[in-house]
Scaffold this active site. Structure first.
Site, PDB file in Angstrom:
ATOM      1  N   GLU A 105       0.639  -0.884   0.118  1.00 31.85           N
ATOM      2  CA  GLU A 105       0.051  -0.114  -0.122  1.00 31.85           C
ATOM      3  C   GLU A 105       0.742   1.158  -0.243  1.00 31.85           C
ATOM      4  O   GLU A 105       0.687   2.249   1.061  1.00 31.85           O
ATOM      5  CB  GLU A 105      -1.307  -0.134   1.422  1.00 31.85           C
ATOM      6  CG  GLU A 105      -1.931  -1.256   1.599  1.00 31.85           C
ATOM      7  CD  GLU A 105      -2.424  -1.529   3.089  1.00 31.85           C
ATOM      8  OE1 GLU A 105      -2.318  -0.124   3.900  1.00 31.85           O
ATOM      9  OE2 GLU A 105      -3.291  -2.161   2.664  1.00 31.85           O
ATOM     10  N   PRO A 106       1.402   1.476  -1.081  1.00 30.99           N
ATOM     11  CA  PRO A 106       2.335   2.440  -1.452  1.00 30.99           C
ATOM     12  C   PRO A 106       1.311   3.606  -0.703  1.00 30.99           C
ATOM     13  O   PRO A 106       0.100   4.020  -1.807  1.00 30.99           O
ATOM     14  CB  PRO A 106       3.379   2.684  -2.681  1.00 30.99           C
ATOM     15  CG  PRO A 106       2.451   1.921  -3.578  1.00 30.99           C
ATOM     16  CD  PRO A 106       1.631   0.646  -2.348  1.00 30.99           C
ATOM     17  N   GLY A 107       1.771   5.166  -0.341  1.00 30.09           N
ATOM     18  CA  GLY A 107       1.028   6.482  -0.357  1.00 30.09           C
ATOM     19  C   GLY A 107       1.867   7.748  -1.014  1.00 30.09           C
ATOM     20  O   GLY A 107       2.368   7.727  -1.801  1.00 30.09           O
ATOM     21  N   ARG A 108       3.123   7.998  -0.346  1.00 24.94           N
ATOM     22  CA  ARG A 108       3.080   9.225  -0.215  1.00 24.94           C
ATOM     23  C   ARG A 108       4.717   8.635  -1.029  1.00 24.94           C
ATOM     24  O   ARG A 108       4.884  10.223  -2.108  1.00 24.94           O
ATOM     25  CB  ARG A 108       4.089   9.902   1.137  1.00 24.94           C
ATOM     26  CG  ARG A 108       5.290  10.312   1.319  1.00 24.94           C
ATOM     27  CD  ARG A 108       6.431  10.704   2.441  1.00 24.94           C
ATOM     28  NE  ARG A 108       5.737   9.890   3.797  1.00 24.94           N
ATOM     29  CZ  ARG A 108       4.141  11.321   4.366  1.00 24.94           C
ATOM     30  NH1 ARG A 108       4.730  12.181   4.707  1.00 24.94           N
ATOM     31  NH2 ARG A 108       4.396  11.852   5.642  1.00 24.94           N
ATOM     32  N   TYR A 110       4.609  16.782  11.625  1.00 20.50           N
ATOM     33  CA  TYR A 110       5.325  15.487  11.418  1.00 20.50           C
ATOM     34  C   TYR A 110       7.358  16.415  11.366  1.00 20.50           C
ATOM     35  O   TYR A 110       8.018  15.227  10.791  1.00 20.50           O
ATOM     36  CB  TYR A 110       5.489  14.783   9.977  1.00 20.50           C
ATOM     37  CG  TYR A 110       3.900  14.476   9.776  1.00 20.50           C
ATOM     38  CD1 TYR A 110       3.020  13.737  10.726  1.00 20.50           C
ATOM     39  CD2 TYR A 110       3.075  14.505   8.774  1.00 20.50           C
ATOM     40  CE1 TYR A 110       1.025  13.044  10.431  1.00 20.50           C
ATOM     41  CE2 TYR A 110       2.341  14.302   7.934  1.00 20.50           C
ATOM     42  CZ  TYR A 110       1.483  13.693   9.614  1.00 20.50           C
ATOM     43  OH  TYR A 110      -0.073  13.090   9.078  1.00 20.50           O
ATOM     44  N   CYS A 170      -2.130  33.432  11.356  1.00 21.60           N
ATOM     45  CA  CYS A 170      -2.191  34.178  12.300  1.00 21.60           C
ATOM     46  C   CYS A 170      -2.299  33.690  14.152  1.00 21.60           C
ATOM     47  O   CYS A 170      -2.210  33.335  14.824  1.00 21.60           O
ATOM     48  CB  CYS A 170      -3.312  35.008  12.649  1.00 21.60           C
ATOM     49  SG  CYS A 170      -4.000  36.121  11.445  1.00 21.60           S
TER      50      CYS A 170
END
Length: 406
Positions: free
Chosen positions: A269-272, A311, A336
């Site tokens: 399950e690769p994502g990034r 992160y 802000c």
């Protein structure tokens, strides 16, 4: 250049291009902030994942972890390349279906699935539902047929070597069934549904590969199954860090499967790592303050990039298409709060108001985590390929901010 998209190059005028399009032209046409995606890079990465894994283990399915980029017009490119998709809830499911993913190749995750999540997944005919806990079983017994194919997610007590917020395999993490409780739940699930196998996932932005074998070894004693999902989590380069290649990741994962779990079907399950490098964000420099620290303020910030705040991600921005003496700066956003700090100590080409700043490697999680803090409007998404730029998601308008008000 290795943190820039695959097609990044300089044209004859020295301008940075992606997909054959000058980023300065993208900024001029679509405005800033803007998310820009390299279609060719997305396709090449999806193909590389499939090639590197299936050449080592033909019985492998590659599923894109859609939480990294739940943007239907962009991930439609991945669906066209034949990969599957995993979703965490019915919102991501709806996006995946709109993007054109085959429901049979969609996998439903979630540590706190609602009745609605499960019912919508069953109605859509998703290929697999991952059972995370005993409450999932109770809901599935009410909402799903006995023929529903499922996996059981195990907490292997193998923390990922990564930031604490994206480590998912430690014994105190919220995901999966503890090893001691797993046998009883596996028996219950196996008697009620079509139990295909087990699932583990130890974390995201992983720059070392040893954890996959440790996780596989941890679940090996739970029995023999036909399918094992060993998760994803391969990291990407944000600056100069060493990152394993997709081929090295594939070898480590296949070795973990074969050494500890046998010759079963493998799901990853690769994502990034499938989308991160292919995206950049364009900003305008709106203010430069030179005092104790040089603050370079851009017209975006934590509304479109929460990765540094959540992160600790360290990005490597650059001023677009200029050559000036280097200056150490803090790149800050327009929101802000003092925590709206995108990059501390960045080296930039003496920034000036009106410059365009490009932030590489923003293809994962920036779009996912965008928000309307201070009434900021979410940026557009632009896809570039073979010398053309096309709008995939329009910029939010002021009326969009109040459209849902009653």
């Amino acid at each position: 250049m290795r943190i820039l998209p695959h097609t990044a190059a300089f044209d004859g005028a020295g301008r940075l291009t992606v997909g054959g399009v000058a980023l300065a032209d993208v900024a001029a046409e679509f405005g800033t902030p803007a998310f820009v995606f390299d279609e060719q890079g997305l396709r090449e990465t999806a193909r590389e994942y499939v090639r590197e894994l299936t050449s080592r283990h033909p019985r492998t399915e590659v599923h894109f972890a859609s939480k990294a980029l739940p943007c239907a017009p962009v991930i439609r490119i991945l669906a066209e390349e034949g990969v599957g998709c995993d979703v965490a809830g019915n919102g991501e499911l709806a996006i995946a279906l709109k993007a054109g993913f085959d429901p049979e190749k969609i996998l439903l995750h979630g540590n706190a699935k609602s009745d609605e999540d499960i019912a919508d997944a069953v109605e859509a005919g998703v290929g697999l539902i991952v059972i995370d806990n005993a409450d999932d079983v109770a809901r599935l017994k009410r909402l799903a047929p006995a023929s529903q194919r499922v996996l059981v997610r195990i907490n292997p007590d193998v923390p990922g070597d990564t930031h604490a917020s994206v480590s998912t395999g430690g014994k105190e993490d919220k995901f999966g069934v503890p090893l001691a409780q797993a046998p009883a739940l596996i028996d219950e699930v196996g008697s009620a549904f079509d139990l295909r196998g087990l699932h583990v996932h130890i974390g995201s932005q992983l720059l070392t590969l040893g954890g996959f074998a440790r996780a596989a070894e941890a679940i090996a004693g739970l029995g023999e199954f036909g399918t094992y999902d060993l998760g994803g989590g391969l990291g990407i380069a944000y600056r100069d860090e060493a990152v394993p290649s997709i081929g090295e990741y594939a070898q480590a994962t296949v070795n973990a499967l074969r050494e500890h779990l046998g010759d079963a079907e493998l799901i990853v399950e690769p994502g990034r790592s499938m989308v991160g490098r292919s995206g950049v964000t364009l900003y305008d420099v709106t203010t430069v303050k030179r005092h104790a620290v040089t603050h370079v303020a851009v017209n975006g910030g934590m509304g479109d990039n929460l990765e540094p705040m959540l992160y600790g991600t360290v990005f490597t921005p650059r001023i677009l298409d200029v050559e000036r003496p280097a200056e150490t700066c803090d790149v800050v956003g327009r929101h802000c709060e003092s925590g709206d700090l995108l990059v501390r100590g960045a080296t930039l080409a003496t920034p000036q108001v009106g410059d365009t700043l490009v932030m590489p490697a923003t293809g994962a999680y920036c779009y996912s985590l965008q928000n309307n803090y201070n009434g900021a409007r979410k940026p557009p998404v632009v896809i570039v390929n073979q010398g053309t730029a096309r709008l995939a998601v329009r910029r939010e308008t002021l009326s969009d901010l109040t459209r849902r008000d009653c």
